[in-house]
Write a protein that holds these residues in place. Structure first.
Motif, PDB file in Angstrom:
ATOM      1  N   GLY A  14       0.833  -1.211   0.000  1.00 51.55           N
ATOM      2  CA  GLY A  14       0.000   0.000   0.000  1.00 51.55           C
ATOM      3  C   GLY A  14       0.862   1.253   0.000  1.00 51.55           C
ATOM      4  O   GLY A  14       0.551   2.234  -0.674  1.00 51.55           O
ATOM      5  N   ASN A  15       1.984   1.210   0.742  1.00 53.75           N
ATOM      6  CA  ASN A  15       2.926   2.336   0.749  1.00 53.75           C
ATOM      7  C   ASN A  15       3.461   2.582  -0.646  1.00 53.75           C
ATOM      8  O   ASN A  15       3.551   3.721  -1.105  1.00 53.75           O
TER       9      ASN A  15
ATOM     10  N   MET B 130       2.141   1.921  -3.475  1.00 47.28           N
ATOM     11  CA  MET B 130       1.127   2.550  -4.327  1.00 47.28           C
ATOM     12  C   MET B 130       0.940   4.015  -3.955  1.00 47.28           C
ATOM     13  O   MET B 130       0.755   4.871  -4.822  1.00 47.28           O
ATOM     14  N   GLY B 131       1.005   4.305  -2.659  1.00 44.10           N
ATOM     15  CA  GLY B 131       0.877   5.689  -2.204  1.00 44.10           C
ATOM     16  C   GLY B 131       2.009   6.560  -2.732  1.00 44.10           C
ATOM     17  O   GLY B 131       1.781   7.677  -3.212  1.00 44.10           O
ATOM     18  N   VAL B 132       3.228   6.023  -2.681  1.00 39.99           N
ATOM     19  CA  VAL B 132       4.400   6.758  -3.169  1.00 39.99           C
ATOM     20  C   VAL B 132       4.282   6.999  -4.677  1.00 39.99           C
ATOM     21  O   VAL B 132       4.541   8.089  -5.178  1.00 39.99           O
TER      22      VAL B 132
ATOM     23  N   GLU C 187       1.603   7.118  -6.433  1.00 41.17           N
ATOM     24  CA  GLU C 187       0.553   8.095  -6.707  1.00 41.17           C
ATOM     25  C   GLU C 187       1.092   9.516  -6.580  1.00 41.17           C
ATOM     26  O   GLU C 187       0.853  10.374  -7.429  1.00 41.17           O
TER      27      GLU C 187
END
Lengths: 610, 513
Positions: free
Chosen positions: B396-397, B399-401, B403
């Protein structure tokens, strides 16, 4: 990435999609179905790469014009498969995986037929095989029912495996035979080519193995494989009990035991230099096609006996148990799933799973890895499957805590960027050239001699353009100017980039150097302008112009470089060290690069200014 | 001639302004100009008139508007008769008093004059034609045709019936000419023109002349004089912006100035099996000189060998033989991840001594593939790579980065597809929604480095590395709307293209959270 071609209608039927053939003839229906399938592929991690027809493929191969397709032509889906998922390389395996992903099917339980050790078919391995191709694994599929489509798929799968995991048959070669035409026990031998003789597949006449190799030199498909055994004194060969040749691996099977649409019982042998891969290949074939057996998912084993007395039973369909902790899975993905949810998700990925019950291991999930999933090596692979089954795009996207502390600039790149701007401010245009060039461009065409002490040489260049790693920026810049000779004069270009030099002091034996180069080309050579640019670069770098021999700044000395005209060239010294040269380019160099106008050029290393 | 056009124009301008000082208007400008030319013993043509009028009118000295004037002018034939007499008169005059034979008369005259004049002379009953001789019937004739032609030439009025007759004989033709309505004083009339200049000079600035000067109004439809300038390469302009984005996000730049790499750091350290197709000579440039690497960290090599062959760290390994010779083969690095693996190895050593310091790194540099070259593929390109090494990082991290990173690059909608890569697990292909193309396009690859890569380096189990990569060329090609990479990179690039293209605005958007 391997690609499999499957008939759309057959695939949809196998996936249990409700579209009828008639419905799919309508454009809007077929487009909708395609979109649905594409989305499913995306979630699962495969890709619908192309939609075509058999005839369109042939037309393309023959470079014929695009014509309106006949609407009765079978639509073919070309699907990209991840390189480690051999189980998805045929329609059977692919559709099964997708059905399980969609929860339409359970994970199949593959099992070995219950055959006593005595009545089990045997393959005897002769010691000479160790000289050329030491391993063989075998299995039997009983009571098969082939249709034309499944038969083609069976052949295609072998092809795909040969191309991928088998590394063009070097590591593993597959032979499949009609068991009813041959007689067990079998023997795997390695014999001098002149003593092997048989009728090969698709031929009617008997060949001696050495003659056959000669014969196949003109065969477009088979000539690629000849090198694997060509230089060996012995060739691998498999015989049955009546000395009928089954195959001459990894080249060709015998005609006698060829399988046909009517074949009921299939004998499979995989000879190999890599045993692990041979087992994976055998498992991939038998698991995918045992669904057509009379007793679904049941495979008859074969015992392989080695000369040292050891024996092994294949295929090895054992399930590998891997303990993976629930918290590991959640922690790495960034989720907080319960054990039941994780087990459910794993089942969608063909992985059986159960929660460990005993005491302190409650966090653990025991994952049952079936023989089809040779790609699962580590708990992280299981974790990925949970993430895929959960849906990558359903995972909450979060930012990691930001990092404290100060960051170091990469001084070399910062300095390069600052200098690039300064040179552009002087009216020069930046070019960006390739690092690879030909030997001639780097030496001969610059009138330079190669003393073999500088240049990194490529071992397998596709063409002369990629022979050498440049030791100077000059070839690229001169090619740029040669290509732009119609550009209004004067041409003023520059480049800042790396060259590579052999360097004993480095572990790999070579090192990069950051160079700066600029060129002026006009009605006159612009020697004074290039000289002025050198002064300006030194000025912005804070280097003073000093008398020759003074190490406090920079000075010039006469140079005798072959790429420049004698007399009108100089070396640049900074802090007593030579860092570069400039001068009027030699007319022969200009001619070599097809440049009709005079040019001056400077190149220097900038690492002394760090 | 162009050289004396200017003074002629000036003379005319001066005369017009001078005349209008004491007179209401100039009704016939052409006549005015002719008269002036005669006085000055020079010639003033239509162009001179036009340019003088345009100039004076443009500054409001005079007022006049363009008109069209129709007039009759002589044809080539008509001009000939105006000079030498009409053909019928020429025929008459060629007949001597004693008469002449037709053959002799023909010989005396131009063929066309005889043909056109003989019939008319006969019709006019000026000549007598007998069997042998042609004789004069009258003693004297008037050349009316010639008179008419001369009148027309002199712009004098001629009877309409005569005009029709001459037109029928193709001796005159109609001509349309541009002219001007009567010229009057304009709103800015002055008897003498002010000086007229295009630029302010040091001289006129210093001596105060500028007050008397009149500046030519500049042409809004023309472009300025081309600027002389240097230019940075467009691809490197994009590189600079991407680099700035990384710096803004707190990433440190890796030193990637080492194109030559060993297979060990490029592949083996990344848990890329030795039989992987990427290690084939069809995909990778191997080296003849220097062909092998002499130095590898021995204990680490041993751990790498073990993890490939038999696994460990909870892995099953590849179950194949791992050969050191294969790892020692030198190559042109196929990705900058080779540099990442060297840096991670050093970080892992540091990580042995707490406290563990998380790291964020990036690089944008050259990588090499032994591929055939076409519109979208080159044997060398620039790889953008970024990674974070920290405890407890999640998918999830990552994907957050991603984004955050791609939003700064202008792609705010992302989705992820499962993929395979030997050294990352999970692996994800990154798709971004391209607003211009109105579709999802693949923009990069990403994943979490495998434990089989990180653990042999010496990292503890809970340290994760999330990483991603993409090419610099692809976003640049989309940005500059180029579909052939060779038009942007390499020696075949047009210098004009490099000079003309605009600044790169990646990362300049205000819409970043």
């Amino acid at each position: 990435m391997p690609t499999v071609s499957v008939g759309r209608d057959r695939l949809f039927a196998a996936l249990g999609k409700s579209y009828t053939k008639e419905e799919l003839k309508k454009k809007e229906v077929s487009e909708k179905a395609e979109k649905e399938f594409e989305d499913e592929c995306f979630r699962f991690g495969i890709e619908l790469d192309d939609v075509t027809t058999e005839k369109a493929i042939i037309r393309k191969e023959k470079h014929l014009d695009e014509e309106e397709g006949d609407e009765d032509e079978e639509v073919i889906y070309k699907i990209d498969i991840p390189a480690n998922r051999y189980d998805l390389l045929c329609l059977e395996g692919l559709s099964q995986a997708l059905r399980i992903f969609e929860k339409k099917d359970e994970v199949p339980q593959y099992k070995l037929a219950n055959v006593s050790k005595e009545s089990m078919m045997k393959m005897h391995v002769k010691p000479e095989t160790s000289l050329i191709r030491p391993h063989v694994v075998c299995a039997v599929l009983r009571g098969m029912t082939f249709t034309e489509a499944s038969y083609n798929s069976f052949i295609d799968l072998q092809d795909k495996l040969h191309q991928n995991i088998c590394r063009r048959r070097t590591l593993v070669a597959i032979g499949t035979h009609d068991l009813d035409t041959i007689q067990a026990p079998f023997s795997y031998e390695a014999l001098p080519p002149s003593s092997i003789s048989f009728v090969p597949l698709k031929q009617t006449k008997n060949f001696r193995a050495d003659e056959l190799m000669e014969f196949y030199k003109s065969d477009l498909k088979l000539k690629k494989f000849l090198h694997i055994i060509e230089n060996s004194k012995v060739f691998p060969v498999i015989y049955d009990n009546n000395r009928t040749v089954l195959s001459l691996p990894p080249i060709i099977n015998g005609a006698h035991s060829a399988i046909t649409l009517k074949t009921k019982n299939v004998f499979i042998e995989c000879t190999a230099t890599d045993l692990t891969k041979a087992k994976i290949v055998l498992n991939t074939i038998v698991t995918a096609f045992s669904s057509y057996c009379e007793r679904k998912f049941e495979i008859e084993p074969v015992e392989v006996l080695y000369p040292d007395g050891k024996s092994y039973v294949y295929p090895d369909l054992s399930i590998y148990n891997m303990d993976v902790s629930l918290s590991y899975i959640n922690r790495k993905i960034g989720l907080s799933l319960g054990a039941d949810e994780v087990i459910d998700l794993l089942n969608k990925m063909q992985l059986g799973a159960q929660q460990s019950v005993s005491g302190n291991k409650q966090d653990n999930i025991t994952v049952l890895i079936p023989p089809t999933r040779s790609d699962i090596l580590h708990p992280c692979d299981v974790m990925e499957d949970v993430a895929i089954a959960y849906g990558y795009n359903n995972i909450p996207r979060t930012k990691p805590a930001s990092l404290p502390g100060s960051l170091k600039p990469l001084v070399l790149n910062e300095l390069s960027d600052v200098l690039r701007s300064e040179i552009a401010m002087n009216g020069y245009t930046e070019v960006l050239n390739f690092i690879l060039c030909s030997w001639r461009e780097n030496f001969d065409m610059l009138r330079r001699r190669d003393d073999k002490s500088k240049a990194v040489v490529v071992g397998n260049p596709r063409s002369s353009d990629f022979e050498l790693v440049r030791t100077t920026l000059m070839p690229g810049i001169l090619k740029s100017v040669g290509h732009n000779k119609d550009h209004p004069k004067p041409i003023k270009v520059f480049e800042v980039g790396d060259v590579t030099m052999l360097d004993e002091k480095k572990d790999v034996g070579a090192t990069n150097r950051r160079q700066l180069a600029a060129l002026y080309c006009g009605a006159s050579s612009g020697f004074e302008l290039i000289h002025g640019l050198v002064d300006r670069i030194m000025e912005v770098l804070g280097a003073a112009f000093v008398p020759i021999g003074d190490n406090a700044g920079y000075y010039l000395q006469h140079a005798e470089e072959p790429e420049f005209l004698p007399g009108v060239q100089a070396s640049i010294y900074y802090k007593g060290k030579q860092i570069g040269n400039f001068g009027i380019l030699h007319p022969e160099v200009l001619k070599n690069f097809d440049i009709p106008d005079p040019c001056s050029y400077v190149e220097m290393n900038i690492e002394s200014f760090l | 001639m162009a050289a004396d056009q200017h003074p002629r124009k000036e003379i005319l301008e001066k005369a017009i302004l001078g005349y209008l000082e004491n007179n209401n208007d100039i009704s016939n400008l052409e006549q005015f100009a002719e008269q002036l030319a005669a006085e000055n013993k020079s010639e003033i043509n239509h162009n001179d008139i036009d340019s003088a009028i345009k100039s004076l009118r443009g500054f409001g000295y005079i007022e006049t508007h363009d008109i069209r004037k129709e007039s009759w002018v002589l044809t080539e034939e008509g001009k000939g008769y105006a000079a030498a007499g009409s053909p019928e008169v020429q025929v008459f005059l060629a007949i001597p008093a004693e008469g002449i034979t037709q053959v002799a008369l023909k010989k005396k005259l131009d063929e066309s004059v005889f043909q056109r004049g003989f019939g008319r002379a006969a019709n006019n009953e000026w000549v007598e034609i007998s069997k042998k001789l042609i004789t004069r019937k009258v003693q004297h004739v008037d050349d009316k045709v010639r008179e008419l032609l001369m009148k027309i030439h002199a712009n004098e009025a001629v009877d309409q019936a005569e005009i029709e007759a001459l037109k029928k004989r193709e001796l005159i033709q109609k001509q349309t000419q541009k002219g001007y309505s009567p010229v009057k004083k304009g709103p800015n009339y002055a008897p003498v023109r002010k000086k007229f200049v295009t630029d302010l000079t040091r001289e006129s600035l210093q001596n105060g002349d500028w007050k008397e000067l009149e500046f030519k109004e500049f042409n809004l439809n023309a472009q300025g004089m081309p600027s002389k300038f240097g230019a940075l390469h467009p691809l490197l302009k994009v590189r600079k912006q991407v680099k700035d984005i990384f710096i803004q996000m707190g990433y440190e730049e890796m030193a990637t100035n080492n194109y030559i790499e060993s297979s060990f750091w490029n592949f083996d350290a990344l848990f890329q099996p030795q039989q992987h197709p990427a290690r084939d000579s069809h995909d990778t440039f191997f080296l003849r000189t220097p062909s092998t690497t002499k130095e590898l960290p021995e204990d680490y090599v041993e751990r790498v060998k073990r993890v490939h062959e038999s696994g460990g760290y909870e892995s099953r390994g590849y179950g194949c033989n791992w050969k050191r010779e294969e790892a020692e083969k030198n190559l042109l690095r196929t990705h900058t991840t080779a540099v990442s693996s060297r840096i991670l190895y050093l970080l892992a050593k540091e990580a042995q001594q707490p406290p563990f310091a998380p790291k964020k790194y990036f690089s944008i540099d050259r990588v090499f593939r032994n591929e055939s070259v076409d519109r979208t593929h080159l044997a060398e390109f620039h790889q953008i790579e970024g990674w974070i090494c920290d405890r407890g990082l999640t998918l999830g991290n990552l994907m957050g980065v991603l984004e955050d990173f791609f939003k700064r690059l202008g792609m705010s909608k992302l989705k992820f597809k499962p993929a395979y890569n030997p050294y990352t697990e999970p692996s994800m292909e990154i798709f971004g929604y391209h607003k211009g193309f109105r579709k999802w396009v693949e923009i990069g690859n990403s994943g979490m480095f495998r434990p089989e890569m990180l653990r042999p380096m010496g990292f503890p189990e809970d340290v994760e590395v999330i990483a991603w990569g993409l090419s610099l060329e692809r976003p640049a090609m989309i940005l500059y709307e180029i579909d052939n990479i060779r038009e942007m990179f390499g020696h075949q690039v047009d210098l004009g293209f490099i000079k003309r293209n605009p600044i790169c605005r990646l990362g300049l958007s205000h819409n970043i959270e």
